[in-house]
Design an enzyme around this catalytic site. Structure first.
Site, short mmCIF file in Angstrom:
data_model
loop_
_atom_site.label_atom_id
_atom_site.label_comp_id
_atom_site.label_asym_id
_atom_site.label_seq_id
_atom_site.Cartn_x
_atom_site.Cartn_y
_atom_site.Cartn_z
N SER A 260 0.84 -1.18 0.00
CA SER A 260 0.00 0.00 0.00
C SER A 260 0.88 1.24 0.00
O SER A 260 2.08 1.17 0.26
CB SER A 260 -0.89 0.01 1.25
N LYS A 261 0.24 2.38 -0.25
CA LYS A 261 1.03 3.61 -0.27
C LYS A 261 1.60 3.91 1.12
O LYS A 261 2.64 4.53 1.25
CB LYS A 261 0.22 4.78 -0.81
#
Ligand code: GLU
Length: 505
Positions: A260-261
Site C-alpha cells: 500500500s502507499k
C-alpha cells in the site's frame, strides 16, 4: 483478429505501482503481437474523481515509455476513450437486458437498503446482498405493479440491477488460473445503471471492451470475482467475451497483505511512478522518478513481479521483454515487492549504460545552486556509477566531487594522525601537482615514496582520502584527485591539515 488490449485506470488518485505493472503487461502483449495498446479512462464514478489524476497517469505512462496507441489525447478510431464522454451509449444495453428479463429496475431508497441489511443480519445472514433470495422482498420492477414501476422509471427514480440466475455455475477461463467457477448464489444483483443514467464500472467496462474490440483483458486479481458478472453480461447481450488474465497481488516487502502507499511512506521508498501530492491528506508521496530510478530499470524490476521468462534471465531491455513475454508464464501467487531488488536493477542499468547517456537524467536532478560542467559531471558519473543505486546518489554519495568536505571522520583521523606525518603529507601534496593529469603515475609516485620511506600505506592513503573526501569510501583515490585537479586537491589538503592539527592539539 489482431490483439487489442486496454489499460483502464480510474482517475481516483495516482497510479500505484501495481497499475504500472498491469499497463506494462498489456503493453508487452500488444507490442509482441503487433496489436494496439489502449488507454481508457474509467471515470463513471464522478464523486471519486481526483483532479490531476488523469494527467498524472498519462505523464507516468509516457515517462515509462508505455505510450498508448489509442486513448484520450492519443487518437484512435474507437473513441471517445473517457467513459464520462460515452455516457449516452450505455443505457440502451442495460435496457435491453431488462427487456430480455436479465435485469430489472430497482427503486429502493438508501434507508430501505440499510434496513434490509440490518434485518438480514438480525436473522444471522452476515454481509447480506441484494440477490435472488432478497430481491422479491424489495421495491423493484419485479415486485411493484407495472403502472407504479413505469411511473417511477418515468420520474427517473430507477436504477438497473442485473438479475442473477439462481444457483448456476458460471465458469470462465482465466489464462493464469485456467478454469474459474463462481456459483450465482454467491453473487449479488449488481447495479449496472444509476438513476442519473451513468453506468457503473461493470456495465461500462464490458460495453467498452466490446465496442473497442478488446481481445484480452489483463487486470488485477481484485477483479476476478466481478468477472463472473461480466461473463454473464456478455452472454445476456449475445457478445463474445474477451480472454481474461488476472494478475497476482504485489505484496508488502515484509509481512502479510498487499503493498500500500502507507508501506512506501513507512519504509521510505516509492510506490508511485512519479511524486504525488495528496491534497486531502496534505502529504507528498515519493515517486520512482524523483527517487532517481531510470524507467527502463523500473520496468525490468516490475516485469518480474508476477512473471518470468521460464529461465533465469533477469536483465532485459523492453525489446527483450516484448520478445519473451507470454501470458501463460504469469504466476498465481502474490509477488513480494523487494526494494533492494529494485535498487539492484537500477544499479545494473547504470553500470551497463554509457556515461554520456546518463548525463541528461543525472543533470535533470542536479541540486539547486550547483554549477557543474557537463564534461566534469560525465567524469563523475563514470567514476561513481558502479557504486550508486540512484541518480541522486551521484550528488550525495559523491558530494566531495562538488564541494570540499565540511566534516571529517574524527575517529579515523585520531587512529592514524601523528604530527610527524605532516612533512610527508607535504611531499605527497607536491607529487599530486606534478602528476595532476595521470592517476596511475600519481599512484606509482605516491606509493613509491611511502615504500621508500617505509611508511605505512594503511595510514597515509586513508588519511589522504579523508583529507580530500572527508570519508573512507569511494572510487580510486587517484582518479578522484585527477578529477578534482591539483589546485583543489592542495587546497583541501591544507584545510584538512589545519583541522587535523586543531583536532589533535
Ligand atoms: N477501472 C478499473 C480499475 O481502476 C479497471 C479494471 C479493469 O481493467 O477491468 O482497476
Amino acid at each position: 483478429m489482431s490483439v487489442r488490449v486496454r489499460f483502464a485506470p480510474s482517475p481516483t488518485g495516482p497510479l500505484h505501482i501495481g497499475g504500472v505493472r498491469t499497463a506494462l503487461y498489456n503493453y508487452l502483449l500488444a507490442k509482441q503481437q503487433g496489436g494496439a495498446f489502449i488507454l481508457r479512462i474509467e471515470d463513471t464514478d464522478q464523486k471519486r474523481l481526483v483532479p490531476g489524476a488523469e494527467d498524472y497517469i498519462k505523464q507516468s505512462l509516457e515517462w515509462l515509455g508505455l505510450t498508448p496507441d489509442e486513448g484520450p489525447g492519443y487518437g484512435g478510431e474507437h473513441g471517445p476513450y473517457r467513459q464520462s464522454e460515452r455516457k449516452d451509449l450505455y443505457a440502451k444495453y442495460a435496457e435491453q437486458m431488462v427487456a430480455d428479463g436479465n435485469a430489472y429496475y430497482a427503486f429502493d431508497t438508501p434507508e430501505e437498503l440499510d434496513k434490509m441489511r440490518k434485518d438480514q443480519e438480525a436473522l444471522g445472514h452476515h454481509s447480506a446482498k441484494y440477490d435472488a433470495r432478497i430481491r422479491l422482498q424489495m421495491r423493484n420492477s419485479l415486485t411493484l405493479d407495472q403502472e407504479e414501476a413505469d411511473k417511477l422509471i418515468a420520474e427517473g427514480k430507477g436504477i438497473i440491477r442485473l438479475k442473477m440466475p439462481a444457483d448456476e455455475d458460471v465458469s470462465f477461463v482465466d489464462l493464469v488460473r485456467e478454469k474459474v467457477t463462481f456459483n450465482t448464489d454467491q453473487l449479488d444483483d449488481k447495479v449496472i445503471l444509476k438513476a442519473d443514467g451513468m453506468p457503473t464500472y461493470h456495465l461500462a467496462n464490458i460495453v467498452d471492451d466490446h465496442l473497442m474490440e478488446i481481445t484480452h483483458v489483463i487486470r488485477g486479481e481484485e477483479w476476478l470475482s466481478s468477472t463472473a458478472h461480466h461473463v454473464l453480461m456478455y452472454r445476456f447481450l449475445g457478445w463474445e467475451a474477451p480472454k481474461f488474465t488476472h494478475l497476482p497481488l504485489i505484496l508488502k516487502p515484509t509481512g502479510k497483505g498487499k503493498l500500500s502507499k502507507r508501506d512506501g511512506a513507512k519504509f521510505g521508498f516509492a510506490v508511485f511512478p512519479m511524486e504525488w501530492y495528496d491534497k486531502k491528506e496534505e502529504v507528498t508521496y515519493a515517486g520512482f522518478k524523483e527517487s532517481g530510478y531510470d524507467p527502463k530499470a523500473l520496468l525490468n524490476f516490475l516485469v518480474l513481479l508476477g512473471w518470468n521468462p521460464g529461465n533465469d534471465e533477469e536483465l532485459m531491455s523492453i525489446e527483450r521483454m516484448t520478445e519473451l513475454f507470454s501470458l501463460d508464464k504469469i504466476v498465481k501467487s502474490g509477488a513480494r515487492f523487494d526494494v533492494d531488488k529494485s535498487k539492484w536493477f537500477n544499479q545494473q542499468y547504470l553500470m551497463s549504460t554509457p556515461d554520456a547517456h546518463l548525463l541528461p537524467p543525472v543533470k535533470a536532478i542536479k541540486p539547486e545552486g550547483l554549477v557543474v560542467e557537463d564534461a566534469y559531471l560525465t567524469k563523475v558519473i563514470g567514476l561513481m556509477k558502479e557504486r550508486v543505486h540512484h541518480y541522486g546518489d551521484f550528488y550525495t554519495e559523491g558530494s566531495y566531487f562538488f564541494s570540499a568536505p565540511t566534516e571529517y571522520d574524527d575517529k579515523q583521523i585520531k587512529k592514524r594522525f601523528k604530527p610527524e606525518i605532516v612533512p610527508h603529507l607535504e611531499v605527497i601534496k607536491a607529487m599530486v601537482s606534478t602528476h595532476s593529469g595521470d592517476p596511475s603515475a600519481m599512484s606509482t609516485a605516491v606509493k613509491g615514496y611511502l615504500s621508500d620511506k617505509e611508511l605505512k600505506m594503511g595510514v597515509y592513503l586513508p588519511l589522504l582520502r579523508i583529507m580530500i573526501c572527508g570519508r573512507l569510501t569511494g572510487p580510486d583515490l587517484f582518479d578522484i584527485i585527477v578529477a578534482l585537479g591539483a589546485e583543489e586537491t592542495s587546497s583541501r589538503m591544507v584545510k584538512a591539515s589545519e583541522y587535523f592539527n586543531a583536532t589533535l592539539s
